[in-house]
Design a protein around this motif. Sequence first.
Motif, PDB file in Angstrom:
ATOM      1  N   LEU A   9       3.354   7.745  -0.444  1.00 63.14           N
ATOM      2  CA  LEU A   9       4.594   7.191   0.339  1.00 63.14           C
ATOM      3  C   LEU A   9       3.298   5.758   0.580  1.00 63.14           C
ATOM      4  O   LEU A   9       4.172   4.217   0.445  1.00 63.14           O
ATOM      5  CB  LEU A   9       4.862   8.019   1.283  1.00 63.14           C
ATOM      6  CG  LEU A   9       5.680   6.997   2.366  1.00 63.14           C
ATOM      7  CD1 LEU A   9       6.196   7.042   1.804  1.00 63.14           C
ATOM      8  CD2 LEU A   9       5.255   7.694   3.804  1.00 63.14           C
ATOM      9  N   VAL A  11       1.336   4.037  -1.592  1.00 62.92           N
ATOM     10  CA  VAL A  11       1.370   3.758  -2.215  1.00 62.92           C
ATOM     11  C   VAL A  11       2.602   3.306  -2.836  1.00 62.92           C
ATOM     12  O   VAL A  11       2.413   1.543  -3.598  1.00 62.92           O
ATOM     13  CB  VAL A  11       0.296   4.342  -4.420  1.00 62.92           C
ATOM     14  CG1 VAL A  11       1.383   3.542  -4.967  1.00 62.92           C
ATOM     15  CG2 VAL A  11      -0.623   4.758  -4.276  1.00 62.92           C
ATOM     16  N   LEU A  12       3.643   3.595  -2.853  1.00 59.01           N
ATOM     17  CA  LEU A  12       4.985   2.983  -2.726  1.00 59.01           C
ATOM     18  C   LEU A  12       5.266   1.624  -2.002  1.00 59.01           C
ATOM     19  O   LEU A  12       6.010   1.312  -2.486  1.00 59.01           O
ATOM     20  CB  LEU A  12       6.339   3.410  -2.709  1.00 59.01           C
ATOM     21  CG  LEU A  12       5.676   5.455  -3.436  1.00 59.01           C
ATOM     22  CD1 LEU A  12       6.776   6.196  -3.456  1.00 59.01           C
ATOM     23  CD2 LEU A  12       6.013   4.619  -5.450  1.00 59.01           C
ATOM     24  N   LEU A  13       5.322   2.438  -0.685  1.00 63.97           N
ATOM     25  CA  LEU A  13       5.209   1.028   0.131  1.00 63.97           C
ATOM     26  C   LEU A  13       4.171  -0.375  -0.399  1.00 63.97           C
ATOM     27  O   LEU A  13       4.947  -1.326  -0.413  1.00 63.97           O
ATOM     28  CB  LEU A  13       5.106   1.167   1.442  1.00 63.97           C
ATOM     29  CG  LEU A  13       5.956   2.535   2.187  1.00 63.97           C
ATOM     30  CD1 LEU A  13       5.618   2.516   3.845  1.00 63.97           C
ATOM     31  CD2 LEU A  13       7.015   1.834   2.589  1.00 63.97           C
ATOM     32  N   CYS A  15       3.087  -1.208  -3.514  1.00 63.44           N
ATOM     33  CA  CYS A  15       3.804  -1.879  -4.282  1.00 63.44           C
ATOM     34  C   CYS A  15       4.999  -2.363  -4.199  1.00 63.44           C
ATOM     35  O   CYS A  15       5.688  -3.371  -5.083  1.00 63.44           O
ATOM     36  CB  CYS A  15       3.720  -1.211  -5.423  1.00 63.44           C
ATOM     37  SG  CYS A  15       2.607  -0.665  -5.837  1.00 63.44           S
ATOM     38  N   THR A  16       6.279  -2.046  -3.341  1.00 63.44           N
ATOM     39  CA  THR A  16       7.215  -2.621  -2.453  1.00 63.44           C
ATOM     40  C   THR A  16       6.744  -4.235  -2.105  1.00 63.44           C
ATOM     41  O   THR A  16       7.286  -4.715  -2.220  1.00 63.44           O
ATOM     42  CB  THR A  16       8.303  -2.001  -1.537  1.00 63.44           C
ATOM     43  OG1 THR A  16       7.835  -0.408  -2.217  1.00 63.44           O
ATOM     44  CG2 THR A  16       9.370  -2.051  -1.351  1.00 63.44           C
TER      45      THR A  16
END
Lengths: 134, 204
Positions: A9, A11-13, A15-16
Amino acid sequence: MHLAYPAVLAVLLFCTGLYGVLARRNAILVLMSVELMLNAVNLNLVAFDVWLRDALHAGQALTLFTIAIAAAEIGIGLSIVLMVYRNRGTSDVDRLRDTAETPGPGDAPEALEAPEAPEGADATAAAQKAEATA
Amino acid sequence: MTLAAPAPQGFLSPTGVEIAFLLVGLVTFAAAIVTVTTKQLVHAALWLVVALGGLAVEYLLLTAEFIAWVQVLIYVGSVVVLLLFGLMLTKAPIGRSPDADSGNRWAALTVAVAAAATLVWVVVDAFRTQWIDLDAPQGTTAVTGAMLFQHWVLPFEALSVLLLAALVGAIVLSRKADEGDEADETGPEPGAKTAPGTADEEQR
């Protein structure tokens, strides 16, 4: 809890937020994306602190410090954006091109640089217009 | 730490905490995506509230109770309000603004997707067999206060000096210049309100 959940989570935030910083044009939206990236790092710090059961709780202390520094950063950043807006009439990061590299008079007019010349002239004209409105 | 992955732990039998974490994580990620892609600037700030609030819930699920409330107080309560003030003071358009994204959007998307794919692969590969033991809470307020004021006092004090410096800096930056050299100042009027607004928000 599986450690991969908070890590993925975060990592995804991150990259967002990275996408937002690169793609947004308004300076305040760029600051919002920076906040997202900082929060992703905070989530990583908390998750790994709980996983490692650190005696000093270095992860949570660092998270608190990061939050405080982010608050200071957003205050300073917003006042800089407001000052730029007051002086230039825009908070659009694409239009703040005063320090952009333009082909100087000493450069040979090569074929590769030819397409960039109108853009540089355009930026200079836009900067002069912005200064005239300020 | 580093439990040897007993039998009941597995991807196919998630615990209740894992399901809750996953659902809240999905909401948080979706709100973050909307924040960086919406064309309405004020809506971006409001979706940022959802993302940051979701992260506070994640902190609670990770038993970091004090961090969760600090997150709600500072991020949702103060940072987002500051951002909304900034949007108002720079006369951000209400409604859709078609030029919210710059022209290098596709390059940014490529970079972000490549970074996400790489990092997810690395992280999943590295921590595939690691489990967090959530039985004993790690971040109650008592524990956090003790460790903050026993082991981290000096950084804490340095941080307070930094906050003071940021406060002074924000006031100096957002104050109008001296009267002498700006007789022809025709900038937007709300700039005059900047200093008190910023100072008030900074002190929270």
